[in-house]
Write an enzyme that holds these catalytic residues in place. Structure first.
Site, PDB file in Angstrom:
ATOM      1  N   TYR A 136       0.845  -1.208   0.000  1.00  0.00           N
ATOM      2  CA  TYR A 136       0.000   0.000   0.000  1.00  0.00           C
ATOM      3  C   TYR A 136       0.874   1.250   0.000  1.00  0.00           C
ATOM      4  CZ  TYR A 136      -3.951   2.993   1.432  1.00  0.00           C
ATOM      5  OH  TYR A 136      -4.921   3.962   1.508  1.00  0.00           O
ATOM      6  N   TYR A 163       3.737  13.382 -14.540  1.00  0.00           N
ATOM      7  CA  TYR A 163       2.797  13.815 -15.580  1.00  0.00           C
ATOM      8  C   TYR A 163       2.613  15.324 -15.552  1.00  0.00           C
ATOM      9  CZ  TYR A 163       1.193   9.707 -18.029  1.00  0.00           C
ATOM     10  OH  TYR A 163       1.136   8.629 -18.868  1.00  0.00           O
TER      11      TYR A 163
END
Ligand code: UDP
Length: 336
Positions: free
Chosen positions: A159, A173
């Site tokens: 996780y 990005y």
């Protein structure tokens, strides 16, 4: 708050968001709020840990639809999107330990595909990250500038590291494609609609207290958590959608308590006479956790409004109602 409308092919359209994890605890509350605020919502959920009943009240709502699919795989949508909100992931320790590869996949491949979707649609991308990126923190309270203390190969790494990767990818990005992004780090959150079997501390204690079973405190219960009521989180998210800042941004309630204090509080609020028993502390269980929410205060003018007593009372009330709903048909069947 009503949303702005966008012009598309000469028509005025309602703003549309794609929300992964819409059938989950946080996702379903966020869906309700976005619909209330005037958005159209396309939910994506494979119901691995999400539950259809969280969305049952939206059946027939023309502004909502659910795509029942894995958010790790590419999602195709024809209509224009304003936001891609990525909230899909197993999130309670027992659930991500049960689904380790799925957790890694939805936060790695899933984040990649959803960033691509946002880029293709010229939409913003919003990542639900977690206080777990701080691991077992050596800094206290945890501010966004703290880089964390994470075991990269421990059981929780599926996780923690997956969310850290998701954050890294999101920022890449932004740098490479100038994508508009938001990253939130969600601290322990609780409230109505949590899955009674999710294994988290609040759900376990509330359900144990209400059913007269012993409350299972792991270790000595001296580890701390800071508990945020769901409505406060949702308010923070909605304010953040309107602010141009990539984050990361902590959203949590700085009111900190030990797990043992929490057990005693839940016993008092439920009036339960359950005992407290101790069970082994899970591996790499963080010792303490408290958000520094200075950034969110400044950026959003936000701070939690619901204290832990009030929030727990609302959660207990909801658990009682659900308990009655499941008991009534069983009793009726037994009588019939
Ligand atoms: N915990 C506990 N009893 C339980 C469930 C959890 O004592 O039945 C403890 C757990 O060890 C941790 C804290 O409560 O220290 C919060 O656990 P949770 O699973 O809610 O989420 P975490 O903050 O660890 O992601």
């Amino acid at each position: 708050m009503k949303v702005r409308k966008t012009r598309y092919l000469g028509r005025t359209c309602r703003r549309t968001v794609l929300l992964t994890g819409a059938a989950g605890f946080v996702g379903s509350h966020l869906t309700d709020r976005l619909l209330q605020d005037g958005y159209r919502v396309i939910g994506v959920d494979n119901l691995l840990t999400g539950r259809r009943e969280n969305l049952a009240h939206l059946e027939g709502n023309p502004d909502f639809r659910l795509l029942e699919q894995d958010a790790s795989e590419p999602v195709t949508v024809e209509e224009p999107l304003d936001w891609v909100l990525h909230f899909a992931s197993p999130a309670s320790p027992p659930k991500y330990l049960r689904w380790p590869l799925e957790t890694l996949q939805v936060n790695a491949a899933g984040t990649y595909h959803l960033l691509e979707l946002a880029r293709r649609h010229g939409a913003g991308f919003f990542l639900a990250s977690t206080s777990e990126v701080y691991g077992d923190p050596l800094a206290h309270p945890q501010a966004e500038g703290y880089w964390g203390n994470v075991n990269p190969i421990g059981p929780r790494s599926v996780y923690d590291e997956a969310k850290r990767y998701a954050e890294a990818l999101t920022m890449a990005y932004r740098r490479r494609h100038a994508l508009s992004v938001r990253i939130i780090r969600i601290f322990n959150t609780y409230g109505p609609r949590m899955d009674p079997d999710d294994g988290r501390v609040v759900t376990n204690f509330v359900h144990q207290a209400l059913s007269g079973k012993p409350l299972t405190v792991y270790g000595e219960g001296r580890q701390t958590r800071s508990l945020q009521y769901i409505d406060d989180l949702i308010e923070g998210i909605c304010r953040y959608l309107r602010v141009d800042d990539p984050g990361p941004l902590n959203l949590g309630n700085p009111q900190e308590c030990t797990v043992l204090e929490l057990a005693k509080l839940i016993l008092a609020l439920t009036g339960s006479r359950s005992a407290i028993v101790h069970a082994p502390l899970p591996e790499n269980d963080p010792q303490r956790r408290r958000p520094d929410i200075g950034r969110a205060r400044t950026l959003l003018g936000w701070q939690p409004a619901v204290g832990v007593r009030q929030g727990l009372a609302l959660t207990i009330e909801d658990a009682l109602v659900r308990q009655r709903e499941t008991l009534v048909p069983v009793r009726k069947a037994a009588q019939g």
